[in-house]
Scaffold this active site. Sequence first.
Site, PDB file in Angstrom:
ATOM      1  NE  ARG A   1      -4.271  -1.293  -0.132  1.00  0.00           N
ATOM      2  CZ  ARG A   1      -4.413  -2.243  -1.041  1.00  0.00           C
ATOM      3  NH1 ARG A   1      -3.413  -2.495  -1.887  1.00  0.00           N
ATOM      4  NH2 ARG A   1      -5.529  -2.944  -1.125  1.00  0.00           N
TER       5      ARG A   1
ATOM      6  CD  GLU B   1      -2.389   3.858  -6.127  1.00  0.00           C
ATOM      7  OE1 GLU B   1      -3.357   3.250  -6.634  1.00  0.00           O
ATOM      8  OE2 GLU B   1      -1.467   3.276  -5.529  1.00  0.00           O
TER       9      GLU B   1
ATOM     10  CG  HIS C   1      -2.355  -0.085  -7.557  1.00  0.00           C
ATOM     11  ND1 HIS C   1      -2.895   0.621  -6.504  1.00  0.00           N
ATOM     12  CD2 HIS C   1      -2.415  -1.401  -7.174  1.00  0.00           C
ATOM     13  CE1 HIS C   1      -3.264  -0.212  -5.547  1.00  0.00           C
ATOM     14  NE2 HIS C   1      -2.985  -1.451  -5.935  1.00  0.00           N
TER      15      HIS C   1
END
Length: 316
Positions: free
Chosen positions: A228, A257, A276
Site C-alpha cells: 500500500r 493515485e 498499481h
Amino acid sequence: MKILASAELPQENQVHLNKIFPDDDFIFCNNMEEAEDYLADVEVLITYGTDLTEAVIQKAFKLKWIMVIAAGVDQLPFEELNKRGILVTSAKGIHKAPMSEYVFFVLMLVYRKGKVLIENEKNRVWTRDIHMEEITNKTMLIAGTGILGREIAKIAKAFQMRTIGVSRSGRQVEYFDTNITFKEMDTYLHEADFVVSILPSTPETKGFFQYKHFELMPKHAVFVNIGRGDAVSGEDVLKAIHEEEISHAVLDVFEQEPLPENHPFWEEKNITVTTHLSGVSPHYFDRALDIFSENLKKYKSKNNDMINIVDVKQGY
C-alpha cells in the site's frame, strides 16, 4: 439464497456460478448503483469493497456475508460491519503469482539494466559497456510474511537468496531463513540488498517505512513497494534517492493515485514507477471466484472454517 454481485463479473464466470449453485438466486450487476435496488433482500454480497459505505450496509437488512473479491479490505466501513455482525471474507492470496513475478521482474530490470537496454535498442546503439549485476546470492528482507510474502521468499530461494521476514509476531514462517518482529527490523536493514514491502494499510502500517530506515539500508539497496502506498512517505523515498541512501526504488503503489503527472517520481532515473498493476492477471476472476465458491459451500453447510475470514475489529 439471494446472492448479489455489485462487482462486474465476466459472463463466463456468471454462467459458471449459476451452473454449480443452481438452487441459489444470483443477481449480477455492473456497479453498486445498479445493485442498490436489490440490497434489501440479499443475504450474500460479492463486491470489490471500494463501493461499500455505511449507507449501503444499512440498506442491506438481510445481509449476513460479504465476499470481497480483492486482497485489500482497508476501505471497508468496519465499524458498521462490526456493529451488524456481518461476516467478511476476502480473496487474499489470488495475487501471489503475478505479484511475486513482478518483484523479480523489476529487480532484474534494475540489476540487468533493462531500461538502458531498451533505450539502446530503440536508438540502435550497439555497446557492451553496460555495468550489469546479479540478484543471485543476495539478501532480501520482506515486510509481510503472509501468502504473498511466502511466495516471494520461495522464489528467492531459486536465486539462492537469504530471506528475512518481518511481521508483527516474528513467528517462524516457511521459506524464510530469519523471522523478526516489526520492532526488530532496524537491526537487520543493513544486511538487506533488497527490501520489499507488501504491507496492507492499517493504523499500524501507515508510515511504517521512514527516512531513518533508508539510512540504515546499504547504499546499493533496492526498495520495492507493492503493498500500500501509505506504508511510506513519498517525500522520504525521494529524499533517500537524492541523498543516495539507496540506489533505486520501485513503486507500484502511492499515497495518491493516480500519481499526478507533475509528480517528481516520474523524472527520477533511480525511481521506477508502475501504475498499481503488479497484481494484474488474466486469471484474476477465476481465482477469486474459486475462493468464493469454496466458501459458499462451507457457508451453506454452516462450516465455520471458511477461507480468508477478515477480522472486522482489526481491519484486516
